[in-house]
Each structure stands twice: as structure tokens, then as C-alpha cells.
Write a protein that holds these residues in place. Sequence first.
Motif, PDB file in Angstrom:
ATOM      1  N   GLY A   1       0.776  -1.223   0.000  1.00 32.08           N
ATOM      2  CA  GLY A   1       0.000   0.000   0.000  1.00 32.08           C
ATOM      3  C   GLY A   1       0.809   1.274   0.000  1.00 32.08           C
ATOM      4  O   GLY A   1       0.241   2.366   0.061  1.00 32.08           O
ATOM      5  N   ASN A   2       2.146   1.182  -0.091  1.00 34.66           N
ATOM      6  CA  ASN A   2       2.973   2.390  -0.221  1.00 34.66           C
ATOM      7  C   ASN A   2       3.718   2.454  -1.547  1.00 34.66           C
ATOM      8  O   ASN A   2       4.097   3.529  -1.998  1.00 34.66           O
ATOM      9  CB  ASN A   2       3.951   2.498   0.944  1.00 34.66           C
ATOM     10  N   ARG A   3       3.978   1.302  -2.152  1.00 35.03           N
ATOM     11  CA  ARG A   3       4.581   1.233  -3.491  1.00 35.03           C
ATOM     12  C   ARG A   3       3.759   0.235  -4.302  1.00 35.03           C
ATOM     13  O   ARG A   3       4.222  -0.842  -4.662  1.00 35.03           O
ATOM     14  CB  ARG A   3       6.052   0.790  -3.414  1.00 35.03           C
ATOM     15  N   SER A   4       2.499   0.601  -4.565  1.00 31.85           N
ATOM     16  CA  SER A   4       1.528  -0.344  -5.121  1.00 31.85           C
ATOM     17  C   SER A   4       0.909   0.151  -6.418  1.00 31.85           C
ATOM     18  O   SER A   4       0.868   1.353  -6.684  1.00 31.85           O
ATOM     19  CB  SER A   4       0.391  -0.589  -4.109  1.00 31.85           C
ATOM     20  N   ILE A   5       0.421  -0.787  -7.221  1.00 31.50           N
ATOM     21  CA  ILE A   5      -0.453  -0.510  -8.349  1.00 31.50           C
ATOM     22  C   ILE A   5      -1.838  -1.026  -7.961  1.00 31.50           C
ATOM     23  O   ILE A   5      -1.976  -2.187  -7.542  1.00 31.50           O
ATOM     24  CB  ILE A   5       0.041  -1.192  -9.640  1.00 31.50           C
ATOM     25  N   LEU A   6      -2.840  -0.176  -8.083  1.00 28.78           N
ATOM     26  CA  LEU A   6      -4.178  -0.491  -7.593  1.00 28.78           C
ATOM     27  C   LEU A   6      -5.190  -0.529  -8.724  1.00 28.78           C
ATOM     28  O   LEU A   6      -5.063   0.186  -9.729  1.00 28.78           O
ATOM     29  CB  LEU A   6      -4.623   0.556  -6.565  1.00 28.78           C
ATOM     30  N   GLY A   7      -6.220  -1.377  -8.552  1.00 30.79           N
ATOM     31  CA  GLY A   7      -7.305  -1.471  -9.518  1.00 30.79           C
ATOM     32  C   GLY A   7      -8.563  -1.976  -8.826  1.00 30.79           C
ATOM     33  O   GLY A   7      -8.541  -2.383  -7.666  1.00 30.79           O
ATOM     34  N   ASP A   8      -9.665  -1.961  -9.556  1.00 32.97           N
ATOM     35  CA  ASP A   8     -10.963  -2.368  -9.014  1.00 32.97           C
ATOM     36  C   ASP A   8     -11.047  -3.893  -8.943  1.00 32.97           C
ATOM     37  O   ASP A   8     -11.006  -4.571  -9.980  1.00 32.97           O
ATOM     38  CB  ASP A   8     -12.075  -1.816  -9.907  1.00 32.97           C
ATOM     39  N   ALA A   9     -11.183  -4.430  -7.747  1.00 39.42           N
ATOM     40  CA  ALA A   9     -11.260  -5.881  -7.560  1.00 39.42           C
ATOM     41  C   ALA A   9     -12.520  -6.467  -8.177  1.00 39.42           C
ATOM     42  O   ALA A   9     -12.582  -7.673  -8.450  1.00 39.42           O
ATOM     43  CB  ALA A   9     -11.207  -6.211  -6.066  1.00 39.42           C
ATOM     44  N   ARG A  10     -13.526  -5.636  -8.437  1.00 32.64           N
ATOM     45  CA  ARG A  10     -14.813  -6.123  -8.959  1.00 32.64           C
ATOM     46  C   ARG A  10     -14.823  -6.195 -10.478  1.00 32.64           C
ATOM     47  O   ARG A  10     -15.755  -6.737 -11.074  1.00 32.64           O
ATOM     48  CB  ARG A  10     -15.941  -5.198  -8.486  1.00 32.64           C
ATOM     49  N   ASN A  11     -13.800  -5.658 -11.116  1.00 28.06           N
ATOM     50  CA  ASN A  11     -13.741  -5.572 -12.573  1.00 28.06           C
ATOM     51  C   ASN A  11     -13.172  -6.864 -13.162  1.00 28.06           C
ATOM     52  O   ASN A  11     -12.004  -7.192 -12.941  1.00 28.06           O
ATOM     53  CB  ASN A  11     -12.868  -4.382 -12.973  1.00 28.06           C
ATOM     54  N   PRO A  12     -13.964  -7.637 -13.929  1.00 28.13           N
ATOM     55  CA  PRO A  12     -13.494  -8.938 -14.430  1.00 28.13           C
ATOM     56  C   PRO A  12     -12.359  -8.836 -15.450  1.00 28.13           C
ATOM     57  O   PRO A  12     -11.679  -9.833 -15.710  1.00 28.13           O
ATOM     58  CB  PRO A  12     -14.742  -9.550 -15.070  1.00 28.13           C
ATOM     59  N   GLU A  13     -12.125  -7.661 -16.021  1.00 32.54           N
ATOM     60  CA  GLU A  13     -11.059  -7.497 -17.012  1.00 32.54           C
ATOM     61  C   GLU A  13      -9.747  -7.012 -16.391  1.00 32.54           C
ATOM     62  O   GLU A  13      -8.724  -6.942 -17.071  1.00 32.54           O
ATOM     63  CB  GLU A  13     -11.500  -6.482 -18.079  1.00 32.54           C
ATOM     64  N   MET A  14      -9.778  -6.686 -15.114  1.00 35.98           N
ATOM     65  CA  MET A  14      -8.647  -5.997 -14.502  1.00 35.98           C
ATOM     66  C   MET A  14      -7.402  -6.873 -14.377  1.00 35.98           C
ATOM     67  O   MET A  14      -6.285  -6.399 -14.596  1.00 35.98           O
ATOM     68  CB  MET A  14      -9.059  -5.463 -13.118  1.00 35.98           C
ATOM     69  N   GLN A  15      -7.556  -8.153 -14.046  1.00 32.16           N
ATOM     70  CA  GLN A  15      -6.379  -9.012 -13.886  1.00 32.16           C
ATOM     71  C   GLN A  15      -5.591  -9.110 -15.189  1.00 32.16           C
ATOM     72  O   GLN A  15      -4.381  -8.901 -15.219  1.00 32.16           O
ATOM     73  CB  GLN A  15      -6.778 -10.411 -13.414  1.00 32.16           C
ATOM     74  N   ARG A  16      -6.279  -9.438 -16.276  1.00 29.18           N
ATOM     75  CA  ARG A  16      -5.597  -9.578 -17.556  1.00 29.18           C
ATOM     76  C   ARG A  16      -5.005  -8.236 -18.007  1.00 29.18           C
ATOM     77  O   ARG A  16      -3.887  -8.173 -18.511  1.00 29.18           O
ATOM     78  CB  ARG A  16      -6.564 -10.105 -18.618  1.00 29.18           C
ATOM     79  N   LYS A  17      -5.741  -7.152 -17.779  1.00 25.23           N
ATOM     80  CA  LYS A  17      -5.278  -5.828 -18.199  1.00 25.23           C
ATOM     81  C   LYS A  17      -3.976  -5.443 -17.489  1.00 25.23           C
ATOM     82  O   LYS A  17      -3.024  -4.983 -18.124  1.00 25.23           O
ATOM     83  CB  LYS A  17      -6.365  -4.796 -17.898  1.00 25.23           C
ATOM     84  N   ILE A  18      -3.926  -5.654 -16.181  1.00 26.45           N
ATOM     85  CA  ILE A  18      -2.712  -5.291 -15.439  1.00 26.45           C
ATOM     86  C   ILE A  18      -1.554  -6.196 -15.837  1.00 26.45           C
ATOM     87  O   ILE A  18      -0.419  -5.738 -16.023  1.00 26.45           O
ATOM     88  CB  ILE A  18      -2.961  -5.339 -13.920  1.00 26.45           C
ATOM     89  N   ASN A  19      -1.822  -7.498 -15.977  1.00 18.60           N
ATOM     90  CA  ASN A  19      -0.748  -8.431 -16.351  1.00 18.60           C
ATOM     91  C   ASN A  19      -0.146  -8.080 -17.711  1.00 18.60           C
ATOM     92  O   ASN A  19       1.070  -8.085 -17.890  1.00 18.60           O
ATOM     93  CB  ASN A  19      -1.283  -9.863 -16.376  1.00 18.60           C
ATOM     94  N   GLN A  20      -0.987  -7.775 -18.667  1.00 14.82           N
ATOM     95  CA  GLN A  20      -0.515  -7.593 -20.038  1.00 14.82           C
ATOM     96  C   GLN A  20      -0.048  -6.176 -20.340  1.00 14.82           C
ATOM     97  O   GLN A  20       0.895  -5.971 -21.100  1.00 14.82           O
ATOM     98  CB  GLN A  20      -1.614  -8.005 -21.020  1.00 14.82           C
ATOM     99  N   LYS A  21      -0.710  -5.171 -19.740  1.00 23.14           N
ATOM    100  CA  LYS A  21      -0.406  -3.783 -20.112  1.00 23.14           C
ATOM    101  C   LYS A  21       0.477  -3.055 -19.101  1.00 23.14           C
ATOM    102  O   LYS A  21       1.053  -2.023 -19.421  1.00 23.14           O
ATOM    103  CB  LYS A  21      -1.713  -3.006 -20.296  1.00 23.14           C
ATOM    104  N   ILE A  22       0.570  -3.594 -17.896  1.00 22.24           N
ATOM    105  CA  ILE A  22       1.357  -2.918 -16.866  1.00 22.24           C
ATOM    106  C   ILE A  22       2.555  -3.775 -16.439  1.00 22.24           C
ATOM    107  O   ILE A  22       3.705  -3.339 -16.504  1.00 22.24           O
ATOM    108  CB  ILE A  22       0.503  -2.604 -15.613  1.00 22.24           C
ATOM    109  N   LYS A  23       2.270  -5.015 -16.045  1.00 15.63           N
ATOM    110  CA  LYS A  23       3.333  -5.863 -15.487  1.00 15.63           C
ATOM    111  C   LYS A  23       4.133  -6.585 -16.569  1.00 15.63           C
ATOM    112  O   LYS A  23       5.255  -7.027 -16.321  1.00 15.63           O
ATOM    113  CB  LYS A  23       2.723  -6.893 -14.524  1.00 15.63           C
TER     114      LYS A  23
END
Length: 599
Positions: A434-456
Amino acid sequence: MAEIILGISAFFHDSAAALVVDGKIIAAAQEERFSRIKNDSAFPSAAIKYVLEEAGVHPEEVTQIAFYEKPLLKFERLLETYHAFAPNGLRSFLKAMPVWLKDKLFFRRMINSELKALGFPRLKLLFPEHHLSHAASAFYPSSFEEAAILTIDGVGEWANMTIARGSGNKIKILKEQHFPHSLGLFYSAITYYLGFEVNSGEYKVMGLAAYGDPEAEETKVFIKKLFDEIVDLREDGSFLLNMEYFRFATHLTMTNDKKWSALFGVFRRGKEDKLQQLHANLAFAAQKVLEKIVLRLARTALNLTGSKNLVLAGGVALNGVANGKIMEIEGLSELWIPPAAGDSGGALGAALATWHISLNNEREPISEDAMQGSYLGPGYSNEQIGSMISKYTGLNFRYLEETSLLEETAKAIENGLIVGWFQGRMEFGPRALGNRSILGDARNPEMQRKINQKIKFRESFRPFAPSVLEDDVSEYFDLSSCSPYMLLVREVKAAYKNENLNKSLGFMERLDEKRSAIPAVTHVDYTARIQTVSKKTNLRYWKLLNTLKERTGDGIVINTSFNIKDEPIVCSPQDAIDCFLKTEMDMLVLGNYVLYKEK
């Protein structure tokens, strides 16, 4: 005069430094955060400079320096191992010996030389054993007056597992298991065989295991063959490895690939080879072996010590799935695991062992853990952040007061944006909390794939962890206690699960299933690696989740570390801005400054 103790871990992986002043933990950090080399093994010069600066201490004021293991005892193990397996391993022996004879046999001189370059006077160096450092890092910061201590990793000097009893300021080792029969190295061998990087890819195996099919005949055969041919397990959790299947003792690789492929009918996967169901099934089988051993060891630790409290450390203690199973052991009252359970935490353990064991100082009564939420790294003021921003051209930041900042950030998360969140002091250990984090909406079904592919830019099968308000954790998960360091994996509550899934979907197709009402943090087996957020340890992060709850009804977010694949977590505002600019992150919050990508 204050007793100022510097703890150091170095030269294997994940080097770190920690500073303890009169028994209080002041600062701790991994060298990788400063060098920007992931799992950096170099002498932690930058980390040492930081911890001294944080404490306002000059090198000549340090009274004790402790290194996290005994190098000569490790060299003894190396020699005896090569002798025992000779003539096997000659090539590895010829490669290792010149390094040891040139540098590592003269560890004391080498460390003193590095310290001298930093301005330290010559001090007597202390060398607690590797697993004593692990044990100290787990027991002394805990809130327990007494506890069973279980440490498990690849290997220290000889030991790779210890059971100890902690009471007051004393730690007594009761049982050890020695190299080469190592649970950590067994799991690393699986990591290697599945095509991942040893000492960093073990998390991937744990994540991949959830995709394994427990009902498949292939999976059952894998488990049976592991126990029949490779791991000879005893009732107390001790075991022997069939070393015909391994090469880590004497060679430059982990496994005897020919024997493994003959046994399992699975060739070692290349790093770029496509993952298949059989790989997930093998990962599942290996995870089940690890869990069975860890559970037996945990029960043995509780029985030997007569304690109802248990603390864990060592690299295997980072296996959150196994930790979650430990919580179900009958007779266990409380479980505690430090945030830096691996070798970086050995630096802190060495310093605490010096204070309590070498100097025989009593522990102060504590009602909460002394790790201070793990926020032990560098912090940056708004003035420092503003100065860093001004060095970039074309960036349009706004400064907001806290209430507006929290509303703006919560609104962005609610609207499906990905937020880089940089606040306060950096975390010590492998997790962003929570101090060096990337955050997203846990309720969003597209968020896991989006963060993995476009951010991480990493494998899409890897799950993300939820941060949830401490008081709400039992609403979402099968967990009634706190999990501040993201080291417990537990199931999502039945009320949130979606049981109507397509059972015929293939391995990777399952990733897109909406498994629960919080799909972005629900793994394929309905579990999550949980972080509970406390008002006491991270007020601003707690306020953000609370603001989100007021807007949406759910005080829960995806929380993943602020970095991209193969890079360390960001340390400075400059690291954060650079990471933000080279990813598709939507918004960056640095202290009280906010930047939207499209602006």
C-alpha cells in the motif's frame, strides 16, 4: 550510550541491511531497490547508507555489526558435499573453488573492506547462523512472549529446516534437517523443471498449481510418483530426497532431467515453451507435497515446544497457500510470519539476535508486532516529490489536499482506471503493501488480464492479491484474523463465489471466467492471497479503501507491486514516474500529487 546494531545479508540473493537501536527496529531495505537489479546479491552499500541516514547515525557510531550466516561453516558443507559425491560434480567443483579460495574464505576481510569504504571503523563482526537469523527475524518482532519457531528454506550453512522454541529473549534450536534433503531446494527444482527462474519463479509455481486438475489421473500419478520415488516422508515431517533425481548438490543445474522425464513422461519446459495442462498438474502435485511436509513440520513444532503460537521464516514461509493450510491445524492459537521471511529478513534477524542473544537484552512487552507494517524503507516529502517532478518536461501534475486526493483516486479506481500509488516509507520484503503499489478495481473482471498484459508485462495466469479493510476481511474471505503482510491464502466466501462455471474450458481459457463478485482477486481455485489494511499501520491507505467503500460499498482493491516484470519494486519518485511513463497505467499518485496519463 545507545547500542546501534547493523545487520547485513549479502552475496547469495536479495541482499539487505537493517538497523536496530536499543532493540527498536529503525530501518531496513533491500539493495535491489537502490541498484535497480532484481534480487541483487551485491554487498548492500546503498541499503547501509540509507538505514544510517534514516536513523541519523554516522558509521563510527555503530556499535555492533552482524552478518546473517557463518561463511566458513558453509564452505565446510561445500567441501564435504563434493567429497561425498565425488567424482560427480568435478566441473562444478572446479568452478566454485577458485571463487571461494579467492574471496569467500576471506569473508571477514572482504566485509571489512566494504565497510571501510563506507567510513566504518574496524569492528568485531558477529556471524549468527543462517537459520538462527531467520528464527530471530520471526520471533523477536512478534507479539508472542513464547512461540514455536519453524524455519524452512533452500539451505543455510548445513541446516535447511529448524524447529526452535522462543521464550522471552531466548531461542533454543530443538531440531534440524540438513543439506541436501531440503524442501526449499525440492520446490526450486520443480521451479527449474517447469521452466521458471530459481529463487524468483517459485511464486509462479504456486500460482500455476491452482490450474492443476486434482481429479485427473495424471495429477494423481504425479503425486504418487513424487512420494514413491523422490520424497521419503516421515511422520514428524522430516524426509529424505532421492538424490539420483537432483543435481544441485554437485552440478550447475537443479535436476537430473533424464530421470525426471523418464519418471513423469514430461520433458523439462523451456522458458519460452507454451504452458500446458500437464505443467499445471505437475505444479499442483509439487505444491501438495510441500503442503503435506510443512503441515507435519508445523504440528511437530507445536508438539515439541508445547506452544499454541507459531512463527515462520525462511523462503518456504513465503508460500501463502501452505500458510493458509497451517491455520487449520488443531491446537494452533495464532500464526505470525514476518514480511521479509526470506534472506533479506536475515539482515534484520542477525541484528535482533545480536541485541537479544549476544548482548542478552530482554524483550520489551509488546502488544503488536514490531515490524511497523513493514514500512521501514525510504520515504519522501511532498517537497522532495515536487522537486523531482519539476525535472521532467511535459508532465502535468496537480497538488491536492488529502480529502480531494482520496476522492479523486477512489473515483478513478471505481471507473476502471489503473492507479500507481506511491506514499510514505517503502515496504521491507517482497510485497507491496500500500505504499509502493499498483491499484485497480477488484470487482472488474477485465482488470487481472489488463494489469498483467499492459502494466506488469508478465504471465497472464498469475493472480493478484486483494487489499481489504481489516474489519471487513471476514465478509469476503474465510479468514477471521489479520493478514497484514499478504502471506495467507484463503478461500473467497461462498456468498461471493460463482459456481456456475464452464468445466470444459481449456487451461488458459479459465482465466477469463468470472469466478466471483470480486473476480480480479479471485484465483481459479476460488482463493486469494489477502492483505488486511489497518488504520494503525497505514492510515492513508486505510482512508483510501474506506473512501472507496463509501462510494461503491466495497472497501477492497487489487494491490500489486509497483514495478514491471524483472524489475524491483520502485523506491524513489523518479523510479515511480519512469515506471508510469513506460506502461499503460492511467493515473499516478505521488504523495499529494496526481497525474493522469491522458493529461
